[in-house]
Enzyme design. Structure first.
Site, PDB file in Angstrom:
ATOM      1  NE  ARG A  33      -3.803 -11.822 -18.873  1.00  0.00           N
ATOM      2  CZ  ARG A  33      -4.313 -11.240 -18.059  1.00  0.00           C
ATOM      3  NH1 ARG A  33      -5.874 -11.301 -18.878  1.00  0.00           N
ATOM      4  NH2 ARG A  33      -3.940 -10.277 -16.951  1.00  0.00           N
ATOM      5  CB  ALA A  81      -3.299  -8.571 -11.830  1.00  0.00           C
ATOM      6  CG  HIS A 125       7.477 -24.572  -1.844  1.00  0.00           C
ATOM      7  ND1 HIS A 125       6.477 -25.046  -1.206  1.00  0.00           N
ATOM      8  CD2 HIS A 125       8.405 -24.026  -1.573  1.00  0.00           C
ATOM      9  CE1 HIS A 125       6.808 -23.960  -0.638  1.00  0.00           C
ATOM     10  NE2 HIS A 125       8.356 -24.141  -0.310  1.00  0.00           N
ATOM     11  N   GLY A 154      18.676 -14.292   4.223  1.00  0.00           N
ATOM     12  CA  GLY A 154      17.652 -13.159   4.565  1.00  0.00           C
ATOM     13  C   GLY A 154      17.524 -13.248   5.513  1.00  0.00           C
ATOM     14  CG  ASP A 196       9.894 -13.227   0.280  1.00  0.00           C
ATOM     15  OD1 ASP A 196       9.546 -13.781  -0.637  1.00  0.00           O
ATOM     16  OD2 ASP A 196      10.221 -13.579   1.357  1.00  0.00           O
ATOM     17  CB  SER A 228      -9.414 -13.666 -18.806  1.00  0.00           C
ATOM     18  OG  SER A 228      -9.007 -13.077 -19.110  1.00  0.00           O
ATOM     19  N   GLY A 252      15.143 -20.173   3.179  1.00  0.00           N
ATOM     20  CA  GLY A 252      15.028 -20.441   1.949  1.00  0.00           C
ATOM     21  C   GLY A 252      15.865 -20.039   1.052  1.00  0.00           C
TER      22      GLY A 252
END
Length: 324
Positions: A158, A190, A254, A105, A131, A218, A14
């Site tokens: 948000r 979050a 993506h 990776g 990652d 929210s 990737g």
């Protein structure tokens, strides 16, 4: 292998923001040491097909700020076979490549490890994955850009969540790792973060949503895609429990990989690219080059490809405290 005169460089797996900065560093450091440089197009697949091109200073001009990879990338099933690796080595010999730098990776390093052992070719790896789940480096190339991409998107979401008093489930990348979800979730405020490495008490999540109803207009819930069925499963369970809530699912996909790399990723990629060439000349092989505690660190491929499975408990505690 004897004296190193020509270094090959490729990107595999990737793509991640900062790969171009790493390519640039490998090429320019090689030229600094009066070495030849060959770029391999399309990763191991291109190495098998003989898609190799000489590189010079002009080849890497003005690419440090570009996302993706100018060498292109793919995943190669053929390189997993002895016949594929033999064809790749024939091209290594044809283009007189004495050492190889691979940027990618886990899959990239797995292939590099086998290839290096089979043919005795000095190979070093640079951790290029969003990652951030490789052993042997504090951060991987592309991770910082990815989490900033997520935060930028969530900040915009948000605004809509606040305007309509909605609950938004944000699914981010991380099939086997929740590090993108964890850090971007903390950074974007979050209310809950669900990741593969940590069991989630769904009843506790429901309790938080119920309690926050009176003082939060929210709610943002961050979910790593590798967490069971991902965001869809979570959104369906919340809708079932709270049918009056306006629940929306947003899968960022993506978009997390794209865009110009952050300064942190550009500097990290540059440091690792320079270190890789210097290390090859010093006799290193079969290792990933990383940064640990702000110092260059070398980890054998077979150790680097082990996924980080333990999450910093302090980060999880921060989530609990700040989600009130």
């Amino acid at each position: 292998m004897g004296e190193i005169k020509t270094i090959g460089v490729l990107t595999s797996g990737g793509d991640s923001p900062g790969m171009n900065a790493a390519i640039r560093a490998v090429v320019r450091t090689s030229l600094y040491h009066n070495l030849n440089v060959v770029g391999v197009m399309r990763g191991y697949e291109g190495l098998i097909a003989g898609e190799l091109v000489p590189m010079n200073r002009k080849s890497v001009s003005n690419i440090i700020g570009r996302g993706g990879t100018i060498l292109k990338t793919t995943r190669s099933a053929a390189f997993r076979t002895p016949e594929g690796r033999m064809a790749a080595f024939e091209n290594i010999q044809k283009f007189k490549i004495d050492a190889l730098v691979v940027i990618g990776g886990e899959g990239t390093f797995t292939g590099a490890n086998v290839f290096s052992q089979e043919y005795g070719l000095p190979v070093l790896g640079l951790p290029g994955t969003i990652d951030n789940d490789l052993i042997g480096t504090d951060y991987t190339i592309g991770y910082d850009t990815a989490i900033n991409n997520v935060i930028s998107a969530v900040d915009k979401i948000r605004d809509t969540a606040e305007s309509h008093a909605r609950v938004f489930i944000i699914e981010v990348m991380g099939r086997d790792s929740g590090l993108i979800a964890l850090r971007s979730g903390i950074g974007s405020g979050a209310e809950a973060i669900l990741i593969p490495e940590s069991e989630t008490d769904i009843e506790e999540l429901f309790r938080r949503l119920e309690e926050s109803r009176t003082y939060k207009s929210s709610r943002i819930i961050m979910v790593a895609e590798g967490r069971h069925a991902g965001g869809l499963e979570v959104s369906e369970k919340i809708k079932e429990r709270f049918p009056k809530y306006d629940v929306r699912l947003s899968i960022l996909g993506h978009i997390q990989r794209g865009g110009s790399p952050t300064c942190m990723d550009r500097v990290l990629a540059s440091r690792l690219g320079v270190a890789a060439v210097d290390a090859l000349l010093a006799g290193h092989k079969g290792e990933m080059v990383g940064v640990v505690n702000n110092a260059i660190h070398f980890t054998p491929f077979h150790n680097a490809i082990k996924h980080i499975s333990e999450i910093n408990p302090n980060l999880l505690r921060i989530v609990d405290i700040l989600s009130l």
